[in-house]
Scaffold this motif. Sequence first.
Motif, PDB file in Angstrom:
ATOM      1  N   ILE A   1     -49.955  30.329 -82.943  1.00 44.76           N
ATOM      2  CA  ILE A   1     -49.442  29.714 -84.170  1.00 44.76           C
ATOM      3  C   ILE A   1     -48.534  28.524 -83.878  1.00 44.76           C
ATOM      4  CG2 ILE A   1     -49.651  31.888 -85.441  1.00 44.76           C
ATOM      5  CD1 ILE A   1     -46.555  32.085 -85.262  1.00 44.76           C
ATOM      6  N   GLY A   2     -48.639  27.996 -82.652  1.00 46.94           N
ATOM      7  CA  GLY A   2     -47.955  26.746 -82.349  1.00 46.94           C
ATOM      8  C   GLY A   2     -46.504  26.882 -81.930  1.00 46.94           C
ATOM      9  N   LEU A   3     -46.072  28.092 -81.550  1.00 49.25           N
ATOM     10  CA  LEU A   3     -44.717  28.267 -81.017  1.00 49.25           C
ATOM     11  C   LEU A   3     -44.796  28.284 -79.490  1.00 49.25           C
ATOM     12  CD1 LEU A   3     -43.367  31.078 -83.402  1.00 49.25           C
ATOM     13  CD2 LEU A   3     -42.637  28.678 -83.357  1.00 49.25           C
ATOM     14  N   ASP A   4     -43.748  27.771 -78.850  1.00 51.86           N
ATOM     15  CA  ASP A   4     -43.722  27.687 -77.394  1.00 51.86           C
ATOM     16  C   ASP A   4     -42.920  28.862 -76.831  1.00 51.86           C
ATOM     17  OD1 ASP A   4     -43.402  27.157 -74.739  1.00 51.86           O
ATOM     18  OD2 ASP A   4     -42.217  25.326 -75.009  1.00 51.86           O
ATOM     19  N   PRO A   5     -43.581  29.834 -76.192  1.00 54.88           N
ATOM     20  CA  PRO A   5     -42.869  31.027 -75.707  1.00 54.88           C
ATOM     21  C   PRO A   5     -41.760  30.687 -74.715  1.00 54.88           C
ATOM     22  CG  PRO A   5     -45.263  31.266 -75.471  1.00 54.88           C
ATOM     23  CD  PRO A   5     -45.010  29.844 -75.848  1.00 54.88           C
ATOM     24  N   ALA A   6     -41.919  29.593 -73.986  1.00 55.85           N
ATOM     25  CA  ALA A   6     -40.902  29.226 -73.003  1.00 55.85           C
ATOM     26  C   ALA A   6     -39.626  28.721 -73.676  1.00 55.85           C
ATOM     27  CB  ALA A   6     -41.448  28.148 -72.058  1.00 55.85           C
ATOM     28  N   ALA A   7     -39.742  28.342 -74.955  1.00 57.61           N
ATOM     29  CA  ALA A   7     -38.594  27.768 -75.660  1.00 57.61           C
ATOM     30  C   ALA A   7     -37.740  28.821 -76.361  1.00 57.61           C
ATOM     31  CB  ALA A   7     -39.086  26.735 -76.672  1.00 57.61           C
TER      32      ALA A   7
ATOM     33  N   ALA B   1     -50.841  37.052 -92.313  1.00 55.50           N
ATOM     34  CA  ALA B   1     -50.016  37.277 -93.501  1.00 55.50           C
ATOM     35  C   ALA B   1     -48.586  36.805 -93.242  1.00 55.50           C
ATOM     36  CB  ALA B   1     -50.033  38.758 -93.880  1.00 55.50           C
ATOM     37  N   TRP B   2     -48.105  37.074 -92.038  1.00 54.01           N
ATOM     38  CA  TRP B   2     -46.763  36.627 -91.653  1.00 54.01           C
ATOM     39  C   TRP B   2     -46.648  35.103 -91.765  1.00 54.01           C
ATOM     40  CZ3 TRP B   2     -44.786  33.252 -88.156  1.00 54.01           C
ATOM     41  CH2 TRP B   2     -43.428  33.366 -87.829  1.00 54.01           C
ATOM     42  N   CYS B   3     -47.672  34.390 -91.277  1.00 57.82           N
ATOM     43  CA  CYS B   3     -47.657  32.918 -91.337  1.00 57.82           C
ATOM     44  C   CYS B   3     -47.629  32.444 -92.788  1.00 57.82           C
ATOM     45  CB  CYS B   3     -48.895  32.349 -90.643  1.00 57.82           C
ATOM     46  SG  CYS B   3     -48.880  32.573 -88.851  1.00 57.82           S
ATOM     47  N   ALA B   4     -48.455  33.086 -93.629  1.00 55.79           N
ATOM     48  CA  ALA B   4     -48.509  32.690 -95.040  1.00 55.79           C
ATOM     49  C   ALA B   4     -47.169  32.953 -95.719  1.00 55.79           C
ATOM     50  CB  ALA B   4     -49.638  33.450 -95.743  1.00 55.79           C
ATOM     51  N   ALA B   5     -46.530  34.082 -95.376  1.00 51.95           N
ATOM     52  CA  ALA B   5     -45.236  34.429 -95.976  1.00 51.95           C
ATOM     53  C   ALA B   5     -44.159  33.439 -95.540  1.00 51.95           C
ATOM     54  CB  ALA B   5     -44.850  35.856 -95.591  1.00 51.95           C
TER      55      ALA B   5
ATOM     56  N   TYR C   1     -46.143  37.342 -86.515  1.00 56.43           N
ATOM     57  CA  TYR C   1     -47.071  36.283 -86.105  1.00 56.43           C
ATOM     58  C   TYR C   1     -48.516  36.510 -86.557  1.00 56.43           C
ATOM     59  CZ  TYR C   1     -43.117  35.113 -82.996  1.00 56.43           C
ATOM     60  OH  TYR C   1     -41.878  34.822 -82.499  1.00 56.43           O
ATOM     61  N   ASP C   2     -48.778  37.480 -87.416  1.00 58.78           N
ATOM     62  CA  ASP C   2     -50.156  37.605 -87.895  1.00 58.78           C
ATOM     63  C   ASP C   2     -50.385  36.643 -89.073  1.00 58.78           C
ATOM     64  OD1 ASP C   2     -49.214  38.800 -90.230  1.00 58.78           O
ATOM     65  OD2 ASP C   2     -49.998  40.797 -89.762  1.00 58.78           O
TER      66      ASP C   2
ATOM     67  N   CYS D   1     -37.842  36.634 -88.404  1.00 63.38           N
ATOM     68  CA  CYS D   1     -39.273  36.802 -88.094  1.00 63.38           C
ATOM     69  C   CYS D   1     -39.686  38.255 -87.871  1.00 63.38           C
ATOM     70  CB  CYS D   1     -39.655  35.945 -86.891  1.00 63.38           C
ATOM     71  SG  CYS D   1     -38.901  36.447 -85.329  1.00 63.38           S
ATOM     72  N   GLU D   2     -38.789  39.085 -87.350  1.00 59.97           N
ATOM     73  CA  GLU D   2     -39.219  40.444 -86.979  1.00 59.97           C
ATOM     74  C   GLU D   2     -38.032  41.380 -86.900  1.00 59.97           C
ATOM     75  OE1 GLU D   2     -40.569  43.847 -84.564  1.00 59.97           O
ATOM     76  OE2 GLU D   2     -38.882  42.527 -84.111  1.00 59.97           O
ATOM     77  N   GLU D   3     -38.140  42.508 -87.546  1.00 60.98           N
ATOM     78  CA  GLU D   3     -37.103  43.531 -87.433  1.00 60.98           C
ATOM     79  C   GLU D   3     -37.697  44.914 -87.235  1.00 60.98           C
ATOM     80  OE1 GLU D   3     -34.499  46.795 -88.991  1.00 60.98           O
ATOM     81  OE2 GLU D   3     -36.333  46.057 -89.936  1.00 60.98           O
ATOM     82  N   GLU D   4     -38.851  45.192 -87.867  1.00 55.23           N
ATOM     83  CA  GLU D   4     -39.343  46.569 -87.990  1.00 55.23           C
ATOM     84  C   GLU D   4     -39.830  47.203 -86.694  1.00 55.23           C
ATOM     85  OE1 GLU D   4     -38.913  48.436 -90.379  1.00 55.23           O
ATOM     86  OE2 GLU D   4     -38.890  47.337 -92.263  1.00 55.23           O
ATOM     87  N   GLY D   5     -40.221  46.374 -85.726  1.00 55.35           N
ATOM     88  CA  GLY D   5     -40.814  46.961 -84.528  1.00 55.35           C
ATOM     89  C   GLY D   5     -42.205  47.502 -84.781  1.00 55.35           C
ATOM     90  N   SER D   6     -42.879  46.978 -85.787  1.00 53.22           N
ATOM     91  CA  SER D   6     -44.215  47.494 -86.121  1.00 53.22           C
ATOM     92  C   SER D   6     -45.260  47.030 -85.128  1.00 53.22           C
ATOM     93  CB  SER D   6     -44.627  47.017 -87.516  1.00 53.22           C
ATOM     94  OG  SER D   6     -43.684  47.426 -88.470  1.00 53.22           O
ATOM     95  N   ARG D   7     -45.097  45.785 -84.657  1.00 53.29           N
ATOM     96  CA  ARG D   7     -46.111  45.262 -83.732  1.00 53.29           C
ATOM     97  C   ARG D   7     -45.639  45.318 -82.291  1.00 53.29           C
ATOM     98  NH1 ARG D   7     -49.587  39.564 -84.215  1.00 53.29           N
ATOM     99  NH2 ARG D   7     -51.197  40.258 -82.759  1.00 53.29           N
TER     100      ARG D   7
END
Lengths: 414, 414
Positions: free
Chosen positions: B173-179, B40-44, B37-38, B129-135
């Motif tokens: 970034i416009g995602l709904d955490p409840a969803a 660079a992530w959004c651009a990618a 969700y940073d 969206c995420e696998e590495e556990g970096s953030r």
Amino acid sequence: MATIDDISVSPDELRDRIERLGAVGERPAGGLVRFLYDDAWCAAADLVERWMRQAGLQTRRDAVGNVFGRLPGTTETERTILTGSHIDTVRGGGKYDGALGIVGGIAALAVLKERMGRPRRSLEVVAICEEEGSRIAGNLFGSRGMLGLTSAAETARLTDPDGVSVVDMMTRIGLDPAAVPDAARRDVDHFVELHIEQGPVLDGTGTQIGVVTGIAGMRHQLVTVCGQPDHAGATPMDRRRDALQGAARMAVMIDELARGTGEPTVATVGQMQAWPGSVNTVAERVTFSLDLRHPSDPVRLELLSEIEGRCRALAEHHGLAVEIVDRWEEQAAQMDAGLQQVLADTADDSGFSWSALSSGAAHDSQLWARHVPTSMIFVPSVGGRSHCAVEYTPLEDCVRGATLLARVLYRMAY
Amino acid sequence: MATIDDISVSPDELRDRIERLGAVGERPAGGLVRFLYDDAWCAAADLVERWMRQAGLQTRRDAVGNVFGRLPGTTETERTILTGSHIDTVRGGGKYDGALGIVGGIAALAVLKERMGRPRRSLEVVAICEEEGSRIAGNLFGSRGMLGLTSAAETARLTDPDGVSVVDMMTRIGLDPAAVPDAARRDVDHFVELHIEQGPVLDGTGTQIGVVTGIAGMRHQLVTVCGQPDHAGATPMDRRRDALQGAARMAVMIDELARGTGEPTVATVGQMQAWPGSVNTVAERVTFSLDLRHPSDPVRLELLSEIEGRCRALAEHHGLAVEIVDRWEEQAAQMDAGLQQVLADTADDSGFSWSALSSGAAHDSQLWARHVPTSMIFVPSVGGRSHCAVEYTPLEDCVRGATLLARVLYRMAY
């Protein structure tokens, strides 16, 4: 006729001032952060200057921010006997380290002025701006300034770890970085410092006063170990060049070498940081600090050479590179023999138990001793604890130390 | 009649996309930082969605930000074969880890659509969206979302090390955490992941393709060692309770234990931090990470128990306290035997050399394998290097991997 028995520091005021100064820079989690030229440092400098004025001393600040309180002499007004200690702290430090030498020094000059009047030789107490090297690496910035060892050009190169320059720090609080050489003074005949021991010897033996014989020399180094960053899951153990494993083995080696060499060698690895610092990546680079001390400079240099050799051998064995950078060095210092005798005699005359001991901790006195006859009075640290929030010296020990300081200054200046 | 020889991924486009995606999040010092969700992530995510559209795929994003490109089937439209990999990186990571499975998957679906038309069964490629556990610690957030393993309540508790909540990251970034639960899908029949090996086996043996048999189980732990902060100069060695020395000995012990156990055990201490972290203070507290992996869960659990026992013994010996906290665990996973056979047969038919191998690295496939038949294709990592800027897989290996993926998907879906 007045005797030294008439000179005694008031416990109530000393306790009050230790507590009040010890609240300046206190963090919610406990422990003090009072770094050179930060807001807590400014508040502390204002506070001790006010106490100096209340004691009837002439106050002054020099070009690096050392704060002085002066009791002018009657005959030898050109020369000065200086006492005091540093006002800065380590991160999370206690309220006695440095501070006791300032509040004790103010109390000593106050009682001398009140009971004994003006001295023959001028007396001054100083709150030294910086000793710990917490914000700028091991700099003794205050004493170096007074001893004329700091140039404006050198000052212009100093920064803290965040990249803030000393020039900007000084300008922010109204000090002129170009005027740093003006802090030098040539009129100091003696430096006498009251300080907590920061070690366990006096407390462990139930001794009231330490007459310091000398201060261990030390070197601070940063050791950087470089390997190869690799995937923590996919890289077999025998294919790794793991900087953290190299650094850990070096840290253990240093500890074992210091223990094997025996007292009074002390070696400390207090910092260690790994890059990239990921859970699932073999560390590419690790930097750790080394603090090595010994009262004999030749022994210390031999140990440093031995450590360097063993670090290089470990690095080679593990396929790593190692770089060792010297960050700070203080040579061992001897306290003045004559002043040690004055301290010992005055302690005896006061009925205080004392012992001679060497200091493993660095002090402003270490630098002063190379330029003028210098002496240190230690008072006990409970459990030897220091550089932490539980650092503690009982009030009666603080009073005894400040009283001995006042009596010694009386014998030197009146 | 069409054969698999008609299905080949274009080298030029694959190279171009690897380079362009590999520039998103690149740091001046080298290496990528593309965290969940940073910016660079959004651009990618935007970039790969554009490539999916250019390939004529139906694009969609789900509730956790996984990006899908769909090639709908003609007859079995309700069920899907999914390929893809993760779009996030470790700190300072390379441009192949995760990324190759996305650009290779898009290229595979593009060539299938172009040469073979619509499949019988629906095909999808996903940028996870995420696998590495970096953030956020070891979360596999994207695959967990798709597999319906992430609740809104659990999501609400997640934060990065700076204390930024996943809820705030998503909202920004416009995602709904409840969803978050809406990301779950029940229509995936198979998951096939193309990935670099991240280890030295294929490169070392000159093998073109790895058919993954299973993935090692792992546990991430944080080990905190507590001692006593003391003055580095004034505290004799035998009076110290030095947390850093305890931690260094534990790190060395872990390394030696893993080496002594032999392959395929891997144990890594990638992080180590000391408090207060002063040059001249004995460390009061040190925290380090442990990453331990083994393809056999019983062996791995036995090793973890052995490590814990030895850490406690070392702590006791040195007068320290130790606390071990589990941060993440993945059980070992077996790849689907039938799919392994399809991969092996298709590699043989394509004239690609291959070998069966176990993965020490964790992957999204590890989680998928517990829910649907799953397989992984590995291509060589030069020198086994990964999770760093020099991570490299030659273009011909990338093309070979993506081509094999396309041919396997052809056999599964047409």
